[in-house]
Design a protein around this motif. Structure first.
Motif, PDB file in Angstrom:
ATOM      1  N   THR A 170       0.844  -1.193   0.000  1.00  0.00           N
ATOM      2  CA  THR A 170       0.000   0.000   0.000  1.00  0.00           C
ATOM      3  C   THR A 170       0.878   1.241   0.000  1.00  0.00           C
ATOM      4  N   PRO A 171       0.421   2.307  -0.670  1.00  0.00           N
ATOM      5  CA  PRO A 171       1.187   3.555  -0.609  1.00  0.00           C
ATOM      6  C   PRO A 171       1.039   4.191   0.769  1.00  0.00           C
ATOM      7  N   LEU A 172       2.064   4.905   1.199  1.00  0.00           N
ATOM      8  CA  LEU A 172       2.023   5.646   2.462  1.00  0.00           C
ATOM      9  C   LEU A 172       2.012   7.137   2.162  1.00  0.00           C
ATOM     10  N   LEU A 173       1.051   7.820   2.721  1.00  0.00           N
ATOM     11  CA  LEU A 173       1.021   9.274   2.616  1.00  0.00           C
ATOM     12  C   LEU A 173       1.791   9.838   3.805  1.00  0.00           C
ATOM     13  N   ILE A 174       2.741  10.675   3.535  1.00  0.00           N
ATOM     14  CA  ILE A 174       3.639  11.176   4.563  1.00  0.00           C
ATOM     15  C   ILE A 174       2.866  11.829   5.714  1.00  0.00           C
ATOM     16  N   HIS A 175       1.839  12.590   5.415  1.00  0.00           N
ATOM     17  CA  HIS A 175       1.105  13.300   6.463  1.00  0.00           C
ATOM     18  C   HIS A 175       0.176  12.389   7.272  1.00  0.00           C
ATOM     19  N   ASN A 176       0.020  11.130   6.874  1.00  0.00           N
ATOM     20  CA  ASN A 176      -0.927  10.234   7.538  1.00  0.00           C
ATOM     21  C   ASN A 176      -0.317   8.857   7.792  1.00  0.00           C
ATOM     22  N   THR A 177       0.993   8.775   7.887  1.00  0.00           N
ATOM     23  CA  THR A 177       1.680   7.486   7.977  1.00  0.00           C
ATOM     24  C   THR A 177       1.239   6.665   9.181  1.00  0.00           C
ATOM     25  N   ALA A 178       1.183   7.252  10.359  1.00  0.00           N
ATOM     26  CA  ALA A 178       0.820   6.499  11.570  1.00  0.00           C
ATOM     27  C   ALA A 178      -0.584   5.923  11.453  1.00  0.00           C
ATOM     28  N   VAL A 192       9.465  -0.598   4.173  1.00  0.00           N
ATOM     29  CA  VAL A 192       8.977   0.565   3.444  1.00  0.00           C
ATOM     30  C   VAL A 192      10.057   0.931   2.434  1.00  0.00           C
ATOM     31  N   VAL A 193       9.640   1.114   1.178  1.00  0.00           N
ATOM     32  CA  VAL A 193      10.588   1.440   0.111  1.00  0.00           C
ATOM     33  C   VAL A 193      10.058   2.617  -0.701  1.00  0.00           C
ATOM     34  N   PRO A 194      10.946   3.323  -1.405  1.00  0.00           N
ATOM     35  CA  PRO A 194      10.479   4.386  -2.299  1.00  0.00           C
ATOM     36  C   PRO A 194       9.602   3.810  -3.401  1.00  0.00           C
ATOM     37  N   GLY A 195       8.515   4.517  -3.713  1.00  0.00           N
ATOM     38  CA  GLY A 195       7.625   4.082  -4.783  1.00  0.00           C
ATOM     39  C   GLY A 195       8.189   4.419  -6.143  1.00  0.00           C
ATOM     40  N   PRO A 196       7.674   3.774  -7.196  1.00  0.00           N
ATOM     41  CA  PRO A 196       8.193   3.996  -8.548  1.00  0.00           C
ATOM     42  C   PRO A 196       7.946   5.413  -9.066  1.00  0.00           C
ATOM     43  N   GLU A 197       6.929   6.090  -8.514  1.00  0.00           N
ATOM     44  CA  GLU A 197       6.609   7.449  -8.958  1.00  0.00           C
ATOM     45  C   GLU A 197       6.768   8.445  -7.813  1.00  0.00           C
ATOM     46  N   GLY A 198       7.657   8.141  -6.885  1.00  0.00           N
ATOM     47  CA  GLY A 198       7.839   8.987  -5.716  1.00  0.00           C
ATOM     48  C   GLY A 198       6.998   8.470  -4.563  1.00  0.00           C
ATOM     49  N   GLY A 199       7.138   9.075  -3.424  1.00  0.00           N
ATOM     50  CA  GLY A 199       6.403   8.623  -2.249  1.00  0.00           C
ATOM     51  C   GLY A 199       6.971   7.320  -1.720  1.00  0.00           C
ATOM     52  N   LEU A 200       6.227   6.710  -0.806  1.00  0.00           N
ATOM     53  CA  LEU A 200       6.666   5.476  -0.175  1.00  0.00           C
ATOM     54  C   LEU A 200       5.629   4.372  -0.357  1.00  0.00           C
ATOM     55  N   VAL A 201       6.105   3.134  -0.383  1.00  0.00           N
ATOM     56  CA  VAL A 201       5.232   1.963  -0.464  1.00  0.00           C
ATOM     57  C   VAL A 201       5.568   1.057   0.712  1.00  0.00           C
ATOM     58  N   ALA A 202       4.527   0.623   1.429  1.00  0.00           N
ATOM     59  CA  ALA A 202       4.711  -0.272   2.577  1.00  0.00           C
ATOM     60  C   ALA A 202       4.371  -1.693   2.162  1.00  0.00           C
ATOM     61  N   TYR A 203       5.177  -2.638   2.622  1.00  0.00           N
ATOM     62  CA  TYR A 203       4.950  -4.063   2.393  1.00  0.00           C
ATOM     63  C   TYR A 203       4.586  -4.718   3.722  1.00  0.00           C
TER      64      TYR A 203
END
Length: 74
Positions: A9-17, A33-44
């Motif tokens: 799932t993508p992680l939104l920086i302002h709503n991560t918790a 958590v890794v960088p997403g292909p189009e920026g942002g973060l993706v959680a596994y």
């Protein structure tokens, strides 16, 4: 032997918790958590599989809907 099911799932920086807590309440364990292909973060996430594929799929969909409502501010 434990078998696992996985979720990304993508992680939104302002709503991560809130995002991580939502998936944790559904029994998902954060793996990385890794960088997403189009920026942002993706959680596994992973969790032990069980209860049948239909139940697991529905639980995941319900959790995704809850997360989406949180993102939209409902």
């Amino acid at each position: 032997m434990t078998t696992w099911e996985y979720l990304t799932t993508p992680l939104l920086i302002h709503n991560t918790a809130a995002i991580l807590n939502n998936w944790g309440k559904q029994g998902w364990e954060l793996v990385q958590v890794v960088p997403g292909p189009e920026g942002g973060l993706v959680a596994y996430f992973k969790r032990p599989s069980g209860g049948g594929a239909d139940q697991a799929a529905n639980t995941g969909l319900d959790a995704a809907a809850t997360a989406a409502r949180q993102f939209e501010g409902d």
